[in-house]
Enzyme design. Structure first.
Site, PDB file in Angstrom:
ATOM      1  N   ASN A 232       0.816  -1.225   0.000  1.00 51.57           N
ATOM      2  CA  ASN A 232       0.000   0.000   0.000  1.00 51.57           C
ATOM      3  C   ASN A 232       0.850   1.275   0.000  1.00 51.57           C
ATOM      4  OD1 ASN A 232      -2.393   1.370   0.003  1.00 51.57           O
ATOM      5  ND2 ASN A 232      -2.997   0.830   2.090  1.00 51.57           N
TER       6      ASN A 232
ATOM      7  N   GLU B  36       1.426  -6.964  11.294  1.00 50.67           N
ATOM      8  CA  GLU B  36       0.965  -6.720   9.915  1.00 50.67           C
ATOM      9  C   GLU B  36       2.042  -6.051   9.068  1.00 50.67           C
ATOM     10  OE1 GLU B  36      -2.515  -4.322  10.867  1.00 50.67           O
ATOM     11  OE2 GLU B  36      -1.474  -2.536  10.154  1.00 50.67           O
TER      12      GLU B  36
ATOM     13  N   ARG C 215       0.165 -11.313  13.103  1.00 52.38           N
ATOM     14  CA  ARG C 215      -0.638 -10.788  11.998  1.00 52.38           C
ATOM     15  C   ARG C 215       0.073 -10.784  10.646  1.00 52.38           C
ATOM     16  NH1 ARG C 215      -4.936  -8.565  12.129  1.00 52.38           N
ATOM     17  NH2 ARG C 215      -4.559  -6.589  11.055  1.00 52.38           N
TER      18      ARG C 215
ATOM     19  N   TRP D 266       1.605   6.661  12.444  1.00 55.41           N
ATOM     20  CA  TRP D 266       0.211   6.774  12.024  1.00 55.41           C
ATOM     21  C   TRP D 266      -0.585   5.583  12.486  1.00 55.41           C
ATOM     22  CZ3 TRP D 266      -2.147   3.640   8.073  1.00 55.41           C
ATOM     23  CH2 TRP D 266      -3.529   3.887   7.979  1.00 55.41           C
TER      24      TRP D 266
ATOM     25  N   HIS E  56      -2.708   0.759  16.649  1.00 53.75           N
ATOM     26  CA  HIS E  56      -1.972   1.223  15.471  1.00 53.75           C
ATOM     27  C   HIS E  56      -0.617   1.843  15.800  1.00 53.75           C
ATOM     28  CE1 HIS E  56      -2.022   2.166  11.086  1.00 53.75           C
ATOM     29  NE2 HIS E  56      -2.723   1.054  11.100  1.00 53.75           N
TER      30      HIS E  56
ATOM     31  N   GLU F 224      -8.801 -11.242   9.775  1.00 54.98           N
ATOM     32  CA  GLU F 224      -9.460  -9.935   9.576  1.00 54.98           C
ATOM     33  C   GLU F 224     -10.261  -9.949   8.267  1.00 54.98           C
ATOM     34  OE1 GLU F 224      -6.733  -6.626   9.274  1.00 54.98           O
ATOM     35  OE2 GLU F 224      -8.360  -5.158   9.442  1.00 54.98           O
TER      36      GLU F 224
ATOM     37  N   ASP G 202      -7.408  -1.915  17.682  1.00 56.51           N
ATOM     38  CA  ASP G 202      -6.109  -1.651  17.059  1.00 56.51           C
ATOM     39  C   ASP G 202      -5.558  -0.321  17.580  1.00 56.51           C
ATOM     40  OD1 ASP G 202      -3.923  -1.401  15.398  1.00 56.51           O
ATOM     41  OD2 ASP G 202      -5.021  -1.849  13.539  1.00 56.51           O
TER      42      ASP G 202
ATOM     43  N   GLU H  39      -4.242  -4.725  19.425  1.00 58.58           N
ATOM     44  CA  GLU H  39      -3.350  -4.897  18.276  1.00 58.58           C
ATOM     45  C   GLU H  39      -2.331  -3.773  18.202  1.00 58.58           C
ATOM     46  OE1 GLU H  39      -5.564  -5.306  14.660  1.00 58.58           O
ATOM     47  OE2 GLU H  39      -3.907  -4.540  13.446  1.00 58.58           O
TER      48      GLU H  39
END
Ligand code: GCO
Ligand code: MG
Length: 402
Positions: free
Chosen positions: A37, A262, A283, A402, A212, A339, A210, A236
């Site tokens: 991404n 992730e 993840r 972020w 993050h 997810e 999450d 998470e």
């Protein structure tokens, strides 16, 4: 059997995807996802310039040797760009193997350990009442597990939250959007959110959250401790994960289960987290973790240490990754949860797939290979458009995760 052609397909049906299509001399082809991404063309170039020329002529059944060829052979090991490229090659080869042998990929990974895959969805309102309404709506859709995020009073916008009626999408077109952040306001508000959710909906649903990557270890410890009465399924990415030993601080203070990974791309990002039992769910999923081949090894290692999988499945992971993840989840013993952030209908049209959702669970389907395809006529209608993930600053302007 030989690989005769490999082609990178970049398209943007509502968001960007990078797909690798590998063809063989027997007319069978396989698909792999290479989407990173906000950095899509870096992976596409890596594949086109450096990997594809070395793939031609190889036997697509040699998944282990081909993986090692591109991992060890590149000299520059690891990193999200190269590992996403490698994942796409690996996925496509497993897809080919399954098609040639006329069996779903889960049968090549150990067969069925379960019939259905529990998934979690997203409830994310701008305020408490809208978030409670979203939880209600997702329960009506049959979900048994819900990730709950909400707008925080006093913070203009926060991770994972969207305006009413909009769908959360991590990347946006144009220059990166900037948001601002207050750890204090967040930590004060989130326990109230989970208290309200449990009061209204009771104890039977699994609740996830999450953070993050936004807390420090001791802040994450406070977070985990304060939400303990609401027994979350997991918290998470409580902290930025580079420092694996920092998880010991969190672990020493709370029984709230921890999920991370992730943004990991190799076992060496999480070996310590696993073997020292500092996490509960991993993840790192097929596309960013280098493919099915290395993930199998990581999952087996994690099994020994009671760590389960909880694969990333946001919209920036293409249906090809979702298909691969569902086959993988069907087969491995230590599956935890998956997810599920449904793709736009147009994305499902571009990537027709055998997998499906029913009443809180997903199913891999029984088609040979990964059970996934790509509609080449549609692809041409939606060319790549540059998009970025947002940035985040603390209230005083300091750059923050972020
Ligand atoms: C999640 C993730 C996503 C990521 C996104 C980045 O848990 O689903 O945190 O929202 O931020 O996938 O590309
Ligand atoms: Mg996340």
């Amino acid at each position: 059997m030989k690989i005769t052609e490999a082609k990178v397909i970049v398209c943007s049906p509502t968001r960007n995807f990078v797909t690798l299509l590998i063809r063989t001399d027997e007319g069978i082809y396989g698909l792999g996802d290479a989407t990173l991404n906000g950095r899509e063309l870096a992976v596409a170039t890596y594949l086109e310039e450096y990997c594809i020329p070395c793939l031609i002529g190889r036997n697509p059944f040699d998944t282990e040797d081909i993986w090692q060829y591109f991992y060890i052979g590149a000299y520059w090991k690891r990193g999200p760009v190269t590992m996403s490229a490698l994942a796409a090659i690996d996925m496509a080869l497993w897809d080919i193997k399954g098609k040639v042998l006329n069996t779903p990929v889960y049968n090549l990974l150990g067969g069925k350990s379960r019939d259905r895959i529990m998934v979690y969805c997203h409830a994310n309102g701008t305020d408490l009442s809208q978030t409670l309404e979203e939880v209600h709506q997702h329960l009506e859709m049959g979900y048994k597990a819900i990730r709950v995020q909400t707008g925080i009073p006093g913070i203009a916008s926060t991770y994972g939250v969207v305006a009413k009626g909009e769908k959360y999408e991590p990347a946006t077109r144009g220059v990166p959007h900037e948001s601002s952040w207050s750890t204090e306001k967040y930590l004060n508000f989130i326990p109230r959110l989970f208290s309200a959710v449990r009061d209204k909906f009771g104890d039977d649903i699994h609740l996830l959250h999450d953070c993050h990557h936004r807390l420090t270890p001791i802040e994450a410890a406070r977070f985990g401790k304060e939400v303990e009465p609401f027994h979350l399924f997991w918290m998470e990415d409580p902290v930025s994960e580079e420092l694996q030993e920092s998880f010991r601080i969190i672990r020493n203070h709370t029984t709230t289960p921890i999920a991370v990974g992730e943004i990991f791309n190799s076992v060496f990002d999480c070996n310590r987290l696993i073997t020292e039992q500092l996490i509960d769910y991993l993840r790192m999923t097929i596309v960013h973790g280098g493919g099915i081949t290395p993930l199998q090894k990581v999952a087996h290692l994690a099994e020994v240490y009671n760590v389960r999988t909880g694969f990333h499945g946001a919209t920036d992971l293409s249906p090809v990754t979702m298909a691969a993840a569902l086959h993988f989840n069907t087969a491995i013993h230590n599956f935890g949860i998956q997810e599920h952030m449904p793709h736009e209908p147009l994305v499902d049209e571009v990537f027709p797939h055998a997998y499906y959702f029913r009443d809180g669970f997903m199913y891999a389907g029984d088609k040979p290979g990964l059970g996934i395809d790509i509609d080449m006529a549609l692809v041409d209608k939606y060319p790549y458009q540059r998009a970025y993930l947002p940035l985040n600053r603390r209230e005083d302007g300091t750059m923050w995760n972020w």
